[in-house]
Design an enzyme around this catalytic site. Sequence first.
Site, short mmCIF file in Angstrom:
data_model
loop_
_atom_site.label_atom_id
_atom_site.label_comp_id
_atom_site.label_asym_id
_atom_site.label_seq_id
_atom_site.Cartn_x
_atom_site.Cartn_y
_atom_site.Cartn_z
NE ARG A 88 -3.86 -2.12 2.44
CZ ARG A 88 -3.69 -3.32 2.96
NH1 ARG A 88 -2.53 -3.65 3.52
NH2 ARG A 88 -4.66 -4.22 2.95
CG ASP A 148 -8.13 -4.32 7.98
OD1 ASP A 148 -8.03 -4.74 6.82
OD2 ASP A 148 -7.58 -3.26 8.36
NE ARG A 151 -10.20 -8.24 3.08
CZ ARG A 151 -9.56 -7.25 2.45
NH1 ARG A 151 -8.62 -6.57 3.10
NH2 ARG A 151 -9.84 -6.95 1.21
CG HIS A 175 -5.76 -0.57 5.78
ND1 HIS A 175 -6.39 -1.73 6.11
CD2 HIS A 175 -5.94 -0.44 4.44
CE1 HIS A 175 -6.92 -2.27 5.03
NE2 HIS A 175 -6.66 -1.51 4.00
N1 NAD Z 1 -9.07 1.44 2.79
C1 NAD Z 1 -9.22 0.23 2.31
O1 NAD Z 1 -9.41 -0.71 3.08
C2 NAD Z 1 -9.19 0.00 0.82
C3 NAD Z 1 -9.73 -1.17 0.27
C4 NAD Z 1 -9.72 -1.33 -1.12
C5 NAD Z 1 -9.15 -0.34 -1.93
N2 NAD Z 1 -8.60 0.75 -1.35
C6 NAD Z 1 -8.01 1.82 -2.14
O2 NAD Z 1 -9.05 2.56 -2.77
C7 NAD Z 1 -8.55 3.16 -3.97
C8 NAD Z 1 -9.48 2.83 -5.12
O3 NAD Z 1 -9.47 1.45 -5.41
P1 NAD Z 1 -10.28 0.87 -6.64
O4 NAD Z 1 -10.12 -0.60 -6.61
O5 NAD Z 1 -11.63 1.46 -6.68
O6 NAD Z 1 -9.42 1.46 -7.87
P2 NAD Z 1 -9.93 1.77 -9.33
O7 NAD Z 1 -8.73 1.95 -10.18
O8 NAD Z 1 -10.95 0.78 -9.74
O9 NAD Z 1 -10.68 3.17 -9.16
C9 NAD Z 1 -10.01 4.35 -8.86
C10 NAD Z 1 -10.68 5.46 -9.65
O10 NAD Z 1 -10.12 6.71 -9.26
C11 NAD Z 1 -10.15 7.52 -10.41
N3 NAD Z 1 -9.28 8.68 -10.24
C12 NAD Z 1 -7.93 8.74 -10.35
N4 NAD Z 1 -7.52 10.01 -10.14
C13 NAD Z 1 -8.63 10.75 -9.89
C14 NAD Z 1 -8.85 12.11 -9.61
N5 NAD Z 1 -7.83 12.97 -9.53
N6 NAD Z 1 -10.11 12.53 -9.44
C15 NAD Z 1 -11.15 11.67 -9.52
N7 NAD Z 1 -11.00 10.36 -9.78
C16 NAD Z 1 -9.76 9.90 -9.96
C17 NAD Z 1 -9.74 6.59 -11.53
O11 NAD Z 1 -10.08 7.11 -12.80
C18 NAD Z 1 -10.50 5.32 -11.16
O12 NAD Z 1 -11.75 5.25 -11.80
C19 NAD Z 1 -7.12 2.62 -4.14
O13 NAD Z 1 -6.18 3.54 -3.63
C20 NAD Z 1 -7.14 1.36 -3.30
O14 NAD Z 1 -5.85 0.99 -2.87
C21 NAD Z 1 -8.62 0.93 0.00
#
Ligand code: NAD
Length: 313
Positions: A88, A148, A151, A175
Amino acid sequence: MKTKVTVVGAGNVGATVAQGIALKELADVVLVDIVEGVPQGKSLDMNETAPVETYDALLRGTNTYDGTENSDIVVITAGLPRKPGMSRDDLLWKNEEIVGGVTAEVVKRSPDCILVIVSNPLDAMCEVARRVSGFPRERVIGMAGVLDSARMRYFIAAELNVSVESTHAFVLGGHGDTMVPLPRYSTVAGIPIPELIPQERIDAIVERTRNGGAEIVNLLKTSAWYAPGASTVEMVEAILKDKRKILPCAAYLTGEYGLNDLYVGVPVKLGKNGIEQIIEITLTPDEDAALKKSAAAVKELFDKLKTGAAATV
Ligand SMILES: NC(=O)c1ccc[n+]([C@@H]2O[C@H](COP(=O)([O-])OP(=O)(O)OC[C@H]3O[C@@H](n4cnc5c(N)ncnc54)[C@H](O)[C@@H]3O)[C@@H](O)[C@H]2O)c1
């Protein structure tokens, strides 16, 4: 005026959050993304789902922030997800830029909103949003612990062949790989799991929980979205309905658990003001040491952030 939630990032997690909010009729949703057509297309698809699923929430997709004004909650999922072999933390620089930019845009239009951060590395992105928004800590909250814990609950339920509904699990800390699952506070129908599951199986559950994200990344070649989306919706619901639910969330600590000026996953009471209270529980020396180690990993990331302490809006 209808309740409004803006979800920034219409990718896997963002779209799942938007759908969950609509299914539960929690609010109308504005879905924002930089990719033209995607937030509009996904919103239209979900609006066309509404007659079948029978919800009256309305979704609107956009590539600008017009229409996000006066959102009650803004969920930030924008950014890059993990690829196999990536931690991450590898996402730090790129997502710092994205989350910082997004935060500045949304808080200009929704100065009273509550920010729920999902983008990784989670604890550091919460801090970026806090610094850029200048919001009090009650209104900048990170989603990680609910996921978490979910899960871990699933693994406990599978181990004992019981309903997931009977399980409770507690995961503290950052995380990341140093997160701190707490078996002592994890229960089945109120019974702590050490009374139900042999230690070596608990160790395996703890390890699998720590690696829960990576396990899915290895299978999907990107990170999970169903459970992350549902976990975020649980937080949104707790806030919008002022449920005062106790959920593990990333919160900015100012002395709690002996930690200062850091986002760390701790149990909080979530209500209409965001974080209504941070719950402090007693930790054994081993648990405390694990939490401090996890906090040190978060601190290391904070030290690498470029976003300054001063609010920019
Ligand atoms: N906190 C958690 O437990 C957790 C769990 C899963 C994913 N995540 C994180 O969440 C984020 C999103 O994951 P995802 O699987 O949806 O990814 P994804 O690639 O499917 O979606 C991310 C989206 O963000 C958009 N984006 C990028 N820059 C942008 C901006 N400046 N303005 C607006 N939109 C923008 C992209 O076009 C894309 O559609 C990642 O950083 C991932 O690591 C966190």
